[in-house]
Structure formats: C-alpha cells, structure tokens
Design a protein around this motif. Structure first.
Motif, PDB file in Angstrom:
ATOM      1  N   THR A 164       0.966  -1.177   0.018  1.00 32.43           N
ATOM      2  CA  THR A 164      -0.167  -0.037   0.022  1.00 32.43           C
ATOM      3  C   THR A 164       0.856   1.289  -0.066  1.00 32.43           C
ATOM      4  OG1 THR A 164      -0.117  -0.071   2.575  1.00 32.43           O
ATOM      5  CG2 THR A 164      -1.936  -1.167   1.235  1.00 32.43           C
ATOM      6  N   THR A 165       0.344   2.402  -0.309  1.00 30.26           N
ATOM      7  CA  THR A 165       1.042   3.640  -0.300  1.00 30.26           C
ATOM      8  C   THR A 165      -0.077   4.761   0.120  1.00 30.26           C
ATOM      9  OG1 THR A 165       2.502   5.085  -1.717  1.00 30.26           O
ATOM     10  CG2 THR A 165       0.343   4.088  -2.820  1.00 30.26           C
ATOM     11  N   THR A 166       0.568   6.002   0.443  1.00 35.53           N
ATOM     12  CA  THR A 166      -0.166   7.099   0.812  1.00 35.53           C
ATOM     13  C   THR A 166      -0.360   7.893  -0.285  1.00 35.53           C
ATOM     14  OG1 THR A 166       0.820   6.945   3.009  1.00 35.53           O
ATOM     15  CG2 THR A 166      -0.281   9.062   2.246  1.00 35.53           C
TER      16      THR A 166
ATOM     17  N   SER B   6      -5.161   6.012   1.328  1.00 32.30           N
ATOM     18  CA  SER B   6      -4.346   4.703   1.336  1.00 32.30           C
ATOM     19  C   SER B   6      -4.850   3.887   0.134  1.00 32.30           C
ATOM     20  CB  SER B   6      -4.458   4.109   2.625  1.00 32.30           C
ATOM     21  OG  SER B   6      -3.889   2.842   2.458  1.00 32.30           O
TER      22      SER B   6
ATOM     23  N   ARG C 209      -3.899   0.101  -2.538  1.00 26.54           N
ATOM     24  CA  ARG C 209      -2.840  -0.880  -2.845  1.00 26.54           C
ATOM     25  C   ARG C 209      -2.389  -0.571  -4.164  1.00 26.54           C
ATOM     26  NH1 ARG C 209      -7.215  -3.515  -1.001  1.00 26.54           N
ATOM     27  NH2 ARG C 209      -7.941  -3.837  -3.233  1.00 26.54           N
ATOM     28  N   TYR C 210      -1.014  -0.882  -4.431  1.00 24.02           N
ATOM     29  CA  TYR C 210      -0.451  -0.549  -5.881  1.00 24.02           C
ATOM     30  C   TYR C 210       0.077  -1.758  -6.410  1.00 24.02           C
ATOM     31  CZ  TYR C 210       4.186   0.063  -3.911  1.00 24.02           C
ATOM     32  OH  TYR C 210       5.197   0.135  -3.226  1.00 24.02           O
TER      33      TYR C 210
ATOM     34  N   ARG D  13       2.159   2.762 -12.723  1.00 20.40           N
ATOM     35  CA  ARG D  13       1.446   2.192 -11.310  1.00 20.40           C
ATOM     36  C   ARG D  13      -0.180   2.396 -11.251  1.00 20.40           C
ATOM     37  NH1 ARG D  13       2.954   5.001  -5.422  1.00 20.40           N
ATOM     38  NH2 ARG D  13       2.050   6.982  -6.670  1.00 20.40           N
TER      39      ARG D  13
END
Length: 107
Positions: A62-64, A74, A76-77, A91
C-alpha cells in the motif's frame, strides 16, 4: 511468438512461414515447436480468480495517496511495464476504502 534471427524483431505468420515485418526475413513454421507456444486466445479463456478469501495484507503493498473517488488516503498498488522497455513502469492503484481503480504514469 517467434523472433527474427537476422534483426531480432517479432515475426508474424503468413500461411506456412514466419515473416519478419522489419527486414522481410522468412523461416518455415514448425508445428511441433508452435504446439508448445501459448496464444493470447488461450490466456483469455482462463478462469476468473476469486479474491474474496484472500487476506488484504497478501494482495500487495500500500501507499499513501488520495483516492480521486472517495478521498481516502491509502491504496494498494502494482507496477506494470505496459509501454516499451525504455519507458517507466505504470503504477495501478486500488483504493483500500472504496475499491476505486486508477493508474499513474510518469509524464
């Protein structure tokens, strides 16, 4: 998929020969070696994968990032190379709150 021995470009079928679209080189088709190849049509017939029983932590990192749909911070990537090899990866993001999907390209 077959590649040209002369220039390395991808070849296409033309009846009983492979033909290079770049340099025009030809080579005969071999039914035995082609039987081991996977075609796009075969992959499209694959079953849908049920992800309902998969733990969220196993789906991916996950990323912000702010979701453009719900504003959650938040997602998922997954990174995929969809353009030529000398271009950066794309992405693909999925919001962990609303499951909205979008992508980000480097410009």
């Amino acid at each position: 998929m077959e590649f040209c021995d002369d220039c390395g470009s991808m070849m296409k079928t033309d009846d009983d020969v492979w033909v290079c679209g770049s340099c025009g080189a030809e080579k005969p088709r071999d039914a035995d070696s082609e039987a081991a190849m996977t075609s796009t049509a075969e992959r499209e017939d694959s079953e849908v994968v049920d992800m309902s029983d998969v733990d969220e932590a196993e789906i991916g990192p996950t990323t912000t990032v702010i979701c453009p749909e719900c504003g959650h911070d938040s997602a998922r990537y997954e990174m995929k190379q969809i353009r030529s090899a000398d271009e950066s990866e794309t992405r693909f993001l999925t919001c962990v709150e609303c499951d909205h999907k979008w992508r980000e390209d480097d410009h």
